[in-house]
Write an enzyme that holds these catalytic residues in place. Structure first.
Site, PDB file in Angstrom:
ATOM      1  N   ASP A  58       8.549 -59.841  -0.654  1.00 16.93           N
ATOM      2  CA  ASP A  58       9.408 -61.018  -0.510  1.00 16.93           C
ATOM      3  C   ASP A  58      10.241 -61.122  -1.786  1.00 16.93           C
ATOM      4  O   ASP A  58      10.135 -60.267  -2.678  1.00 16.93           O
ATOM      5  CB  ASP A  58       8.575 -62.284  -0.265  1.00 16.93           C
ATOM      6  CG  ASP A  58       9.319 -63.321   0.577  1.00 16.93           C
ATOM      7  OD1 ASP A  58      10.502 -63.590   0.288  1.00 16.93           O
ATOM      8  OD2 ASP A  58       8.722 -63.866   1.525  1.00 16.93           O
ATOM      9  N   HIS A 111      13.906 -64.751  13.561  1.00 18.48           N
ATOM     10  CA  HIS A 111      14.534 -65.904  14.214  1.00 18.48           C
ATOM     11  C   HIS A 111      15.340 -66.771  13.254  1.00 18.48           C
ATOM     12  O   HIS A 111      16.121 -67.626  13.701  1.00 18.48           O
ATOM     13  CB  HIS A 111      13.484 -66.736  14.941  1.00 18.48           C
ATOM     14  CG  HIS A 111      12.627 -67.590  14.059  1.00 18.48           C
ATOM     15  ND1 HIS A 111      12.015 -68.730  14.507  1.00 18.48           N
ATOM     16  CD2 HIS A 111      12.268 -67.472  12.750  1.00 18.48           C
ATOM     17  CE1 HIS A 111      11.321 -69.287  13.527  1.00 18.48           C
ATOM     18  NE2 HIS A 111      11.452 -68.538  12.459  1.00 18.48           N
ATOM     19  N   PHE A 119      14.929 -58.152   1.703  1.00 17.78           N
ATOM     20  CA  PHE A 119      14.845 -57.316   2.899  1.00 17.78           C
ATOM     21  C   PHE A 119      16.217 -56.998   3.485  1.00 17.78           C
ATOM     22  O   PHE A 119      16.334 -56.176   4.371  1.00 17.78           O
ATOM     23  CB  PHE A 119      13.926 -57.919   3.960  1.00 17.78           C
ATOM     24  CG  PHE A 119      14.131 -59.383   4.295  1.00 17.78           C
ATOM     25  CD1 PHE A 119      15.385 -59.919   4.543  1.00 17.78           C
ATOM     26  CD2 PHE A 119      13.032 -60.229   4.383  1.00 17.78           C
ATOM     27  CE1 PHE A 119      15.560 -61.253   4.878  1.00 17.78           C
ATOM     28  CE2 PHE A 119      13.190 -61.576   4.721  1.00 17.78           C
ATOM     29  CZ  PHE A 119      14.460 -62.082   4.963  1.00 17.78           C
ATOM     30  N   GLY A 123      11.765 -58.200  -3.820  1.00 20.50           N
ATOM     31  CA  GLY A 123      13.030 -57.610  -3.420  1.00 20.50           C
ATOM     32  C   GLY A 123      13.615 -58.363  -2.240  1.00 20.50           C
ATOM     33  O   GLY A 123      13.041 -59.338  -1.751  1.00 20.50           O
TER      34      GLY A 123
END
Length: 341
Positions: free
Chosen positions: A203, A250, A232, A230
């Protein structure tokens, strides 16, 4: 003799819908005051609880008797109040949904929902309209609100999502990356349910920096887990066996969702898999609580939404992946598996 006048069942049902927000706010206040914690020790009077939590006794009695009607507490004939199994889901000293209850009553969340009409008229985020910035920027700049949302996601994940993902089957020796895994509640349950596996919590750096004392502390102590910071959108740790995206995709529109999945695809070996855990919208008009979660995404995010399985299959295709099955599901959440195309 008094004449009893009937009421319209439809009108009664409509009033029930219109006052649902009252109930949610009352439950949230009970969670904030830790009413369930105090009742876990046995029946108490409203005055005793008020003295313990710093509330006005007559007013707290009004709250408790209303909550008794919805099963959160039980009002007894002797005037005392006792706890209930439902109310125990608001306790702070055991795994519960208290964090989620606090979110539903938090002003930054309720204020955004008050602008739902703006979202419906424009297609834009109500949260951004009310607060002047996107939700993740607001949470970064307002850490107290970020803590509320984090606690809500930990509660929701622990109760509903983590058990489904953990049931997907992870062979001994496999390494699992929890992509955007927050404080690691899903990864912790995966590792606990699948001996011999290893995990990576991935994360933002500031998120993983706060995760060491959370649900993964046992796995960290056993050297079964590492934490890597980091984005994504840019990359994820390469050459691992499973990439878990739990309640992540989502939050984003199709382009940004495809970007996240593409980052996973670039990191994957030919035998790796992606596991996307989400509430999946059913095709057609069948009732589903996921429709309400979809409105939450409309209100809170810029372009986030709940999707049908076919919409996820299309996203997989954009990222160079192919849908390969549903390894686990519950009444609310489904895990979709995808592998390199």
């Amino acid at each position: 003799m008094s004449a009893e006048v009937p009421e319209s069942p439809l009108a009664v049902s409509m009033v029930g819908l219109l006052t649902g927000g009252w109930v949610a706010q009352a439950v949230s206040v009970a969670a904030r005051l830790k009413i369930a914690d105090h009742l876990a020790r046995g029946p108490r009077s409203a005055a005793d609880i008020a003295a313990a939590v710093g509330a006005d006794a007559p007013t707290l009695h009004r709250l408790l008797r209303a909550l008794s009607d919805v099963g959160v507490v039980q009002e007894r004939e002797d005037g005392l109040f006792s706890g209930t199994a439902l109310g125990d889901l608001l306790r702070s000293d055991i795994p519960s949904l208290r964090g989620y209850a606090l979110l539903t009553g938090a002003s930054f969340h309720r204020d955004a929902w008050s602008a739902l009409e703006h979202s419906v008229r424009t297609g834009e985020s109500a949260f951004t309209h009310v607060h002047g910035q996107e939700v993740f920027d607001h949470l970064r700049d307002n850490p107290a609100d970020g803590d509320v949302l984090d606690a809500a996601m930990i509660a929701l994940s622990g109760a509903f999502i983590a058990p489904v993902v953990a049931a997907c089957g992870f062979p001994s020796g496999h390494t699992i990356v929890d992509v955007g895994g927050g404080h690691g509640v899903v990864l912790a349950e995966i590792l606990a349910a699948n001996p011999g596996t290893r995990g990576i919590l991935y994360d933002l750096p500031e998120v993983v920096a706060d995760a060491a004392g959370g649900p993964l502390r046992e796995a960290l102590a056993e050297d079964r887990c590492q934490m890597i910071g980091g984005s994504f959108f840019d990359s994820v740790p390469p050459d691992c066996d499973s990439y878990v995206l739990s309640h992540i995709v989502h939050d984003w529109d199709d382009d940004r969702a495809a970007q996240i999945l593409t980052s996973c695809r670039r990191a994957m070996r030919p035998d790796s898999r992606v596991l996307v855990a989400e509430g999946i919208l059913r095709e057609g008009p069948a009732a589903s609580r996921i429709k309400w979660l979809d409105l939450e995404m409309l209100v809170m995010t810029r372009g986030g939404l709940q999707r049908t399985q076919s919409a996820y299959e299309a996203l997989f295709g954009r990222a160079g992946l192919r849908f390969t099955g549903i390894p686990a599901h519950s009444p609310t959440f489904t895990v979709l598996e995808a592998r390199p195309a």
